[in-house]
Design a protein around this motif. Structure first.
Motif, PDB file in Angstrom:
ATOM      1  N   GLN A  23       7.727  -0.241   5.114  1.00 53.38           N
ATOM      2  CA  GLN A  23       8.550  -0.240   6.160  1.00 53.38           C
ATOM      3  C   GLN A  23       7.694  -0.901   7.374  1.00 53.38           C
ATOM      4  N   SER A  24       6.216  -0.396   7.157  1.00 55.99           N
ATOM      5  CA  SER A  24       5.434  -0.713   8.529  1.00 55.99           C
ATOM      6  C   SER A  24       5.100  -2.114   8.361  1.00 55.99           C
ATOM      7  N   GLY A  25       4.927  -2.587   6.968  1.00 53.69           N
ATOM      8  CA  GLY A  25       4.398  -4.053   6.509  1.00 53.69           C
ATOM      9  C   GLY A  25       3.117  -4.356   7.084  1.00 53.69           C
ATOM     10  N   ASN A  26       2.125  -3.365   7.026  1.00 56.48           N
ATOM     11  CA  ASN A  26       0.921  -3.685   7.584  1.00 56.48           C
ATOM     12  C   ASN A  26      -0.322  -4.003   6.488  1.00 56.48           C
ATOM     13  N   SER A  27       0.100  -3.143   5.482  1.00 56.31           N
ATOM     14  CA  SER A  27      -0.833  -3.299   4.281  1.00 56.31           C
ATOM     15  C   SER A  27      -0.242  -3.306   2.678  1.00 56.31           C
ATOM     16  N   LYS A  28      -1.008  -3.550   2.023  1.00 57.89           N
ATOM     17  CA  LYS A  28      -0.592  -3.685   0.569  1.00 57.89           C
ATOM     18  C   LYS A  28      -1.439  -2.834  -0.464  1.00 57.89           C
ATOM     19  N   ARG A  29      -1.739  -1.682   0.008  1.00 57.99           N
ATOM     20  CA  ARG A  29      -2.577  -0.569  -0.491  1.00 57.99           C
ATOM     21  C   ARG A  29      -1.461  -0.389  -1.921  1.00 57.99           C
ATOM     22  N   HIS A  30      -2.224   0.100  -3.099  1.00 61.52           N
ATOM     23  CA  HIS A  30      -1.406   0.335  -4.362  1.00 61.52           C
ATOM     24  C   HIS A  30      -1.868   1.820  -4.732  1.00 61.52           C
ATOM     25  N   PHE A  31      -0.558   2.567  -4.931  1.00 60.22           N
ATOM     26  CA  PHE A  31      -0.828   4.078  -5.248  1.00 60.22           C
ATOM     27  C   PHE A  31      -0.714   4.354  -6.762  1.00 60.22           C
ATOM     28  N   VAL A  32      -1.474   4.993  -7.299  1.00 59.16           N
ATOM     29  CA  VAL A  32      -1.272   5.195  -8.909  1.00 59.16           C
ATOM     30  C   VAL A  32      -1.489   6.314  -9.263  1.00 59.16           C
ATOM     31  N   HIS A  33      -0.534   6.900 -10.109  1.00 54.79           N
ATOM     32  CA  HIS A  33      -0.609   8.035 -10.840  1.00 54.79           C
ATOM     33  C   HIS A  33      -0.989   7.733 -12.394  1.00 54.79           C
ATOM     34  N   ALA A  84       2.656  23.144 -13.870  1.00 53.96           N
ATOM     35  CA  ALA A  84       2.216  21.825 -14.455  1.00 53.96           C
ATOM     36  C   ALA A  84       3.332  20.623 -14.030  1.00 53.96           C
ATOM     37  N   TYR A  85       4.609  20.862 -14.324  1.00 51.29           N
ATOM     38  CA  TYR A  85       5.698  20.048 -14.057  1.00 51.29           C
ATOM     39  C   TYR A  85       5.797  19.628 -12.647  1.00 51.29           C
ATOM     40  N   HIS A  86       5.619  20.583 -11.730  1.00 58.09           N
ATOM     41  CA  HIS A  86       5.694  20.544 -10.406  1.00 58.09           C
ATOM     42  C   HIS A  86       4.674  19.533  -9.952  1.00 58.09           C
ATOM     43  N   CYS A  87       3.399  19.883 -10.308  1.00 59.05           N
ATOM     44  CA  CYS A  87       2.373  19.026  -9.772  1.00 59.05           C
ATOM     45  C   CYS A  87       2.556  17.584 -10.295  1.00 59.05           C
ATOM     46  N   ILE A  88       2.996  17.552 -11.564  1.00 62.42           N
ATOM     47  CA  ILE A  88       3.110  16.065 -12.132  1.00 62.42           C
ATOM     48  C   ILE A  88       4.260  15.360 -11.387  1.00 62.42           C
ATOM     49  N   SER A  89       5.370  15.945 -11.174  1.00 60.15           N
ATOM     50  CA  SER A  89       6.538  15.624 -10.903  1.00 60.15           C
ATOM     51  C   SER A  89       6.414  15.038  -9.248  1.00 60.15           C
ATOM     52  N   MET A  90       6.009  15.983  -8.610  1.00 59.85           N
ATOM     53  CA  MET A  90       5.965  15.664  -6.997  1.00 59.85           C
ATOM     54  C   MET A  90       4.843  14.600  -6.861  1.00 59.85           C
ATOM     55  N   LYS A  91       3.804  14.479  -7.630  1.00 60.78           N
ATOM     56  CA  LYS A  91       2.830  13.451  -7.509  1.00 60.78           C
ATOM     57  C   LYS A  91       3.468  11.962  -7.639  1.00 60.78           C
ATOM     58  N   ASP A  92       4.640  12.130  -8.913  1.00 60.50           N
ATOM     59  CA  ASP A  92       5.255  10.686  -9.027  1.00 60.50           C
ATOM     60  C   ASP A  92       6.001  10.369  -7.620  1.00 60.50           C
ATOM     61  N   ALA A  93       6.744  11.412  -6.891  1.00 59.84           N
ATOM     62  CA  ALA A  93       7.502  11.265  -5.916  1.00 59.84           C
ATOM     63  C   ALA A  93       6.622  10.725  -4.644  1.00 59.84           C
ATOM     64  N   ILE A  94       5.352  11.258  -4.602  1.00 56.42           N
ATOM     65  CA  ILE A  94       4.708  11.097  -3.220  1.00 56.42           C
ATOM     66  C   ILE A  94       4.076   9.550  -3.270  1.00 56.42           C
ATOM     67  N   ILE A  95       3.925   9.078  -4.669  1.00 59.21           N
ATOM     68  CA  ILE A  95       3.416   7.734  -4.708  1.00 59.21           C
ATOM     69  C   ILE A  95       4.384   6.803  -4.247  1.00 59.21           C
ATOM     70  N   GLN A  96       5.469   6.924  -4.561  1.00 54.75           N
ATOM     71  CA  GLN A  96       6.800   6.092  -4.036  1.00 54.75           C
ATOM     72  C   GLN A  96       6.841   6.285  -2.612  1.00 54.75           C
ATOM     73  N   PHE A  97       6.599   7.526  -2.077  1.00 55.97           N
ATOM     74  CA  PHE A  97       6.929   7.997  -0.944  1.00 55.97           C
ATOM     75  C   PHE A  97       5.909   7.050  -0.131  1.00 55.97           C
TER      76      PHE A  97
END
Length: 287
Positions: free
Chosen positions: A179-189, A159-172
């Motif tokens: 860095q690409s500067g091409n869009s303003k998509r928003h990633f929400v957990h 549970a903690y791995h799925c939750i925590s890695m998801k926090d990381a991946i939205i920031q990733f």
């Protein structure tokens, strides 16, 4: 976003996902909402909701499924990618044919493959909403030398791995985008809280009674949860974007979760490298 939205809700055949899909379909009558899961629901109450089957625990099936989505969209793009698929089980590590724990495949890896494959067909201001637990993840809750938990698996660690890695991946994803500067998509957990859905059906029989009591005491309806998460996402993302941030964690009332840890570049690279390594290995699996 325009009033004529296109939304894809994986896990949208029941529970929270179904309620979120219905809410979008009702609020935006000219929208197209695709709901996906293993089985078509008995009732599809809105004419602008379509069904497309997928086994979201299989990386190879997800790859085929996203190919169908991209072909069907043509020149159109998605405004929402919502992922609520999951399972409530007391079973230990149970590997899929691709060598991934079934719980982690549904709750984490499959969702990341969906995002990776569908990024090219997301609007530049799309909202990507992953529903699991946007409150309780942190780098300190990871077993960094065993991220897929092949050696140190427990229900709590999974549970903690799925939750925590998801926090990381939205920031990733947000960092990649900046860095690409091409869009303003928003990633929400998002954290749904206690919701009166059928997810407890996976519990052993002797735990179902206490779970039902908890539901009656503390649970909100799936419709209420959907309203909180969709309305909250709209408000929280607007506020965050004014500060130049394109990731957010949302609680059960749709409020932004304060004081979330900002992961280091090294941590984000470790999680993302691990994630794509597991997924790409599964895609090559011939079992």
């Amino acid at each position: 976003m325009s009033t004529s939205l296109r939304a894809l809700v994986v896990g949208g055949t029941n529970g929270i996902g179904y309620a979120m899909a219905c809410r979008i379909a009702t609020d935006h009558t000219s929208s197209t909402v695709i709901i996906s899961g293993r089985n078509k629901p008995d009732k599809i109450p809105h004419p602008n909701i379509e069904f497309l089957a997928v086994d979201a625990s299989s990386m190879r099936q997800i790859k085929q499924y996203t190919g169908k989505i991209k072909t069907s969209l043509g020149d159109q793009k998605l405004d929402f990618l919502i992922m609520t698929q999951g399972i409530f089980t007391m079973a230990g590590r149970t590997e899929t044919a691709e060598g991934i724990d079934n719980k982690m495949a549904l709750h984490y890896y499959g969702k990341q493959l969906l995002i990776r494959e569908l990024l090219p067909v997301l609007q530049d201001d799309a909202r990507v909403i992953i529903v699991l637990d946007g409150k309780n993840g942190a780098p300190t809750k990871l077993e960094w030398k065993d991220l897929d938990l092949k050696r140190t698996y427990s229900l709590t660690s999974a549970a903690y791995h799925c939750i925590s890695m998801k926090d990381a991946i939205i920031q990733f994803y947000a960092a990649q985008q900046q860095q690409s500067g091409n869009s303003k998509r928003h990633f929400v957990h998002a954290f749904p809280g206690v919701v009166a859905s059928n997810i407890m059906a996976g519990l052993p029989w002797y735990l179902r009674g206490p779970a039902q009591v908890l539901m009656k005491m503390a649970a909100v309806s799936t419709d209420t949860c959907a309203e909180y998460l969709l309305t909250g996402t709209s408000e929280v993302t607007q506020t965050a974007e004014k500060d130049g941030r394109f990731w957010s964690n949302v609680d059960q009332k749709g409020r932004g979760v304060p004081d979330k840890v900002i992961w280091t570049d090294e941590q984000l690279k470790s999680v993302s490298d691990h994630t794509w390594g597991v997924i790409d290995s599964a895609l090559k699996c011939t079992a």
